[in-house]
Design an enzyme around this catalytic site. Structure first.
Site, PDB file in Angstrom:
ATOM      1  CE  LYS A  53      -0.395   1.429  -0.390  1.00  0.00           C
ATOM      2  NZ  LYS A  53      -0.451   1.182  -1.738  1.00  0.00           N
ATOM      3  CD  GLN A  97      -0.313   3.714  -4.419  1.00  0.00           C
ATOM      4  OE1 GLN A  97       0.195   2.642  -3.699  1.00  0.00           O
ATOM      5  NE2 GLN A  97      -1.576   3.907  -4.364  1.00  0.00           N
ATOM      6  CG  ASP A 120       0.082  -4.074  -4.541  1.00  0.00           C
ATOM      7  OD1 ASP A 120      -0.792  -3.758  -3.450  1.00  0.00           O
ATOM      8  OD2 ASP A 120       0.655  -3.022  -5.418  1.00  0.00           O
TER       9      ASP A 120
HETATM   10  N1  GUN Z   1      -3.742   2.016  -6.109  1.00  0.00           N
HETATM   11  C1  GUN Z   1      -4.866   1.980  -5.563  1.00  0.00           C
HETATM   12  N2  GUN Z   1      -4.775   0.673  -4.566  1.00  0.00           N
HETATM   13  C2  GUN Z   1      -3.719   0.212  -4.837  1.00  0.00           C
HETATM   14  C3  GUN Z   1      -2.918  -0.992  -4.356  1.00  0.00           C
HETATM   15  O1  GUN Z   1      -3.611  -1.752  -3.580  1.00  0.00           O
HETATM   16  N3  GUN Z   1      -1.715  -1.120  -4.731  1.00  0.00           N
HETATM   17  C4  GUN Z   1      -1.108  -0.199  -5.311  1.00  0.00           C
HETATM   18  N4  GUN Z   1       0.065  -0.561  -5.924  1.00  0.00           N
HETATM   19  N5  GUN Z   1      -1.766   0.929  -6.115  1.00  0.00           N
HETATM   20  C5  GUN Z   1      -3.056   1.022  -5.618  1.00  0.00           C
END
Ligand code: GUN
Length: 293
Positions: A53, A97, A120
């Site tokens: 990211k 996350q 998100d």
């Molecule tokens: N863990 C796995 N996929 C995601 C996501 O799209 N966002 C977040 N914050 N955590 C994750």
């Protein structure tokens, strides 16, 4: 002929479009879009996702801030961090996350994130707005799948879509987005899960099959019909001593087996996963431009 849905190429194209917009923003003397990521603990896949990211932000010219805290971080400490980000005008959007350590209640954290910074799309306000077809941040993976279908001009109207997996972040939002009015959308959606009786009877009816189960090579050739469009959301680590890192990534679909029957298929890696990160960038840009709230 089976056509591969090339997530890598599509992601590159979308990143180029975003980068172009950032250049225009900067040329006008404005600050850049800014995404913050909170990472608690040292879960290996999470670290890899977060690295990805941050790198993607750099590629398009966004500012990116990583807030990394040890696994012992308490829930109230994390709530403080979230509150700080909610009130920080220099941050357009942020994510925490997942998964979080067991001593932290994920729902409580998600609820604490200001909906207008929830890039998100996990907060119930965004989820509810999505379900009602209102402007919202769509969760990254389903948003990525929608972009893939739209840009490859794959018709969904009136199609039988079968989604396997009902998670809050993939299966359930996917089923909502595809059944909603719009293009892509207007599909007849069946949402299957671990308690579904005779899963194969459902999956064999699918014109479009979305696999979001989280089990490697779960969907096999006998479970799909000739000409199916396969969207494989799975990213599973499978032990593989022949690889330097000791594992390989495998989707929820038996790619080799299903390939011949499919009209379109997403590979793993290089499919949907590539678009997930790009969706987060698109949501951050929306946050910056205040397009949703
Ligand atoms: N863990 C796995 N996929 C995601 C996501 O799209 N966002 C977040 N914050 N955590 C994750």
């Amino acid at each position: 002929m089976t056509q591969i849905l090339d997530g890598r190429a599509l992601a590159k194209q979308i990143r180029a479009e975003i980068a172009e917009e950032v250049k225009v923003i900067e040329a006008a003397g404005n600050r850049k879009p800014h995404l913050a990521t909170v990472l608690i603990g040292d879960d290996a896949p999470s670290q890899a996702y977060v690295r990805n990211k941050m790198r993607s932000c750099e590629k398009v010219g966004f500012d990116a801030t990583l807030i990394k805290k040890p696994v012992e971080t308490t829930e109230s400490e994390l709530l403080e961090i979230v509150s700080g980000l909610n009130n920080n005008d220099a941050i357009d959007g942020f994510i925490v996350q997942l998964p979080l350590p067991n001593h932290i209640d994920e729902d409580r954290i998600t609820l604490a994130i200001a909906p207008e910074k929830d890039v998100d799309g996990f907060h119930p306000v965004n989820f509810g707005r999505m379900a009602q077809g209102l402007p919202c941040y769509k969760p990254a993976t389903p948003f990525g799948v929608m972009e893939m279908l739209r840009r490859y001009e794959i018709p969904t109207e009136g199609k039988e879509v079968v989604v396997v997996g009902r998670s809050n972040i993939v299966g359930t939002p996917m089923s909502l987005l595809l059944s909603r009015k719009g293009n892509p959308g207007n599909a007849t959606v069946t949402l299957c899960h671990s308690r579904t009786a005779d899963l194969t009877a459902h999956t064999r009816r699918a014109d479009i099959l979305v696999a979001a189960i989280g089990r490697p090579s779960f969907v096999t050739a006998d479970m799909v019909k000739e000409g199916v469009i396969v969207i494989d959301v799975g990213v599973n680590r499978v032990d593989d001593a022949s690889r330097e890192r000791g594992y390989r990534l495998e989707g929820d679909v038996d790619y080799q087996g299903v390939f011949e029957k499919a009209s379109y298929i997403t590979p793993v890696p290089g499919g949907v996963g590539q678009l997930t990160v790009v969706s987060l960038l698109l949501n951050t840009l929306k946050a910056y431009k205040k397009e949703v709230y």
